[in-house]
Design a protein around this motif. Structure first.
Motif, PDB file in Angstrom:
ATOM      1  N   ALA A  25       0.828  -1.203   0.000  1.00 31.94           N
ATOM      2  CA  ALA A  25       0.000   0.000   0.000  1.00 31.94           C
ATOM      3  C   ALA A  25       0.865   1.257   0.000  1.00 31.94           C
ATOM      4  N   ALA A  26       1.952   1.238   0.788  1.00 31.88           N
ATOM      5  CA  ALA A  26       2.836   2.398   0.837  1.00 31.88           C
ATOM      6  C   ALA A  26       3.541   2.594  -0.494  1.00 31.88           C
ATOM      7  N   SER A  30      -0.152   5.080  -0.754  1.00 33.73           N
ATOM      8  CA  SER A  30      -1.055   5.258   0.372  1.00 33.73           C
ATOM      9  C   SER A  30      -0.285   5.619   1.630  1.00 33.73           C
ATOM     10  N   ARG A  31      -0.843   6.513   2.440  1.00 28.31           N
ATOM     11  CA  ARG A  31      -0.229   6.907   3.715  1.00 28.31           C
ATOM     12  C   ARG A  31      -1.235   6.790   4.853  1.00 28.31           C
ATOM     13  N   GLN A  36       1.686   2.259   7.367  1.00 21.31           N
ATOM     14  CA  GLN A  36       2.024   2.695   6.014  1.00 21.31           C
ATOM     15  C   GLN A  36       2.904   3.942   6.049  1.00 21.31           C
ATOM     16  N   ALA A  37       2.671   4.804   7.019  1.00 19.23           N
ATOM     17  CA  ALA A  37       3.534   5.983   7.170  1.00 19.23           C
ATOM     18  C   ALA A  37       4.956   5.566   7.560  1.00 19.23           C
ATOM     19  N   ALA A  38       5.066   4.514   8.399  1.00 22.30           N
ATOM     20  CA  ALA A  38       6.383   4.010   8.790  1.00 22.30           C
ATOM     21  C   ALA A  38       7.129   3.454   7.585  1.00 22.30           C
ATOM     22  N   VAL A  39       6.426   2.718   6.728  1.00 24.09           N
ATOM     23  CA  VAL A  39       7.049   2.190   5.512  1.00 24.09           C
ATOM     24  C   VAL A  39       7.523   3.323   4.621  1.00 24.09           C
ATOM     25  N   ALA A  40       6.698   4.348   4.463  1.00 23.40           N
ATOM     26  CA  ALA A  40       7.063   5.492   3.626  1.00 23.40           C
ATOM     27  C   ALA A  40       8.311   6.192   4.145  1.00 23.40           C
ATOM     28  N   ALA A  41       8.488   6.214   5.464  1.00 22.74           N
ATOM     29  CA  ALA A  41       9.672   6.840   6.042  1.00 22.74           C
ATOM     30  C   ALA A  41      10.907   5.958   5.895  1.00 22.74           C
ATOM     31  N   ARG A  42      10.702   4.636   5.898  1.00 23.29           N
ATOM     32  CA  ARG A  42      11.842   3.725   5.814  1.00 23.29           C
ATOM     33  C   ARG A  42      12.350   3.533   4.399  1.00 23.29           C
TER      34      ARG A  42
END
Length: 317
Positions: A25-26, A30-31, A36-42
């Motif tokens: 999803a990330a 998607s956020r 999903q926000a954690a994945v986007a940051a990693r």
């Protein structure tokens, strides 16, 4: 496969564990939700670890080939610290704020430090021996670190950020910063990879290399430029990270031999894997806090450095 597994671990492991659905999803943009926000940051953090590890390892392999010194490494020879001092000086005295300026200043500082250390290590009988270069680099690094502290301490508004950056880490990475440094890394990688055949000739000795038709001074200078660009650009973004350029090339020589046409690509893969693994380990051992990769690589690299020094038969490459 190992590198792919480390990439997946880097995306999934942290203060919050995430699943495959959240990763997909990330990746799709998607956020929604913390996972999903954690994945986007990693994601940018993982990309930066891969690029920085590859660049530092290739830089170390090239430095070892240029100097025929098994102890050569951007950190040990003071190149990273030269880049650090240049960046800190630029921020403190000249108010540098543009990210691109950091890269140019860091590369310039790395180049000056590399020339200074090689000049000092070449003095006296025997020229630039491995031990003399290592000692000159260690002394220069200590002196430059003292200058960094002297510049930063009076500036209470900057001291905290500079001290954190000096440890070396990939946390807080964003794709904007990566895209800013990526052109410099690509140029550095291209120069180093194109110099692989020349490095093989230098390994035979300057006289024999010249006899084979190599322009020794040009090859040595081009290789040094490529290595300085790589470590300077990485230091501008991550801070000084040591020992990656020392450990990885030696490990890769055990796998693929001393031919730089194979050694440099494998060092890039090994460096990417080592720094990504160090980043993942730093998140695990101090959870929910983190240990920066600069500390992890120092814990791994310092014993390896002592081992290389104590090997009497390894006096030159």
């Amino acid at each position: 496969m190992v590198l792919f597994g480390l990439v997946i671990a880097s995306i999934t492991i942290g203060s919050r564990e995430v699943g495959v659905d959240d990763i997909l999803a990330a990746l799709g943009g998607s956020r929604d939700g913390f996972d999903q926000a954690a994945v986007a940051a990693r994601l940018p953090r993982t990309v930066l670890a891969l690029l920085a590890g590859a660049a530092l390892a290739v830089s170390g392999a090239v430095m070892q080939g240029v100097t025929r010194n098994p102890l050569a490494d951007p950190g040990i020879l003071g190149v990273n610290m030269g880049a650090s001092l240049a960046v800190v000086s630029g921020i403190t005295f000249f108010g540098l704020a543009a990210a691109t300026s950091f890269v140019w200043v860091a590369i310039g500082g790395a180049a000056v430090a590399a020339i200074f250390v090689y000049a000092i290590g070449s003095l006296g009988r025997g020229g630039a021996t491995p031990l003399k270069l290592a000692l000159a680099g260690a002394v220069t690094s200590a002196a430059l670190l003292s200058f960094v502290s002297a510049i930063a301490l009076p500036r209470s508004d900057l001291a905290g950020g500079i001290q954190s950056w000096q440890i070396g880490g990939v946390g807080g990475a964003v794709f904007d910063r990566i895209s800013m440094v990526l052109p410099f890394l690509l140029v550095g990688f291209a120069i180093c990879m194109l110099s692989a055949r020349g490095l093989n000739s230098l390994a035979l000795g300057d006289d024999l290399a010249a006899g084979l038709g190599e322009r020794v001074a040009f090859v040595r200078g081009a290789c040094a430029v490529g290595a300085v660009i790589l470590c300077g650009a990485v230091t501008a973004v991550t801070g000084p990270i040591g020992f990656v350029g020392l450990v990885v090339p030696h490990m890769c020589r055990l796998l693929v031999g001393v031919d730089h046409r194979w050694l440099l690509p494998f060092s890039a893969l090994g460096g990417a894997a080592l720094l990504t693994a160090a980043d993942v380990l730093g998140r695990i051992v101090a959870r929910p806090a983190e240990i920066d990769v600069g500390i992890i690589t120092a814990l791994v690299g310092a014993p390896f450095f002592i081992y290389i020094v104590r090997r009497q038969k390894v006096s030159a490459l």
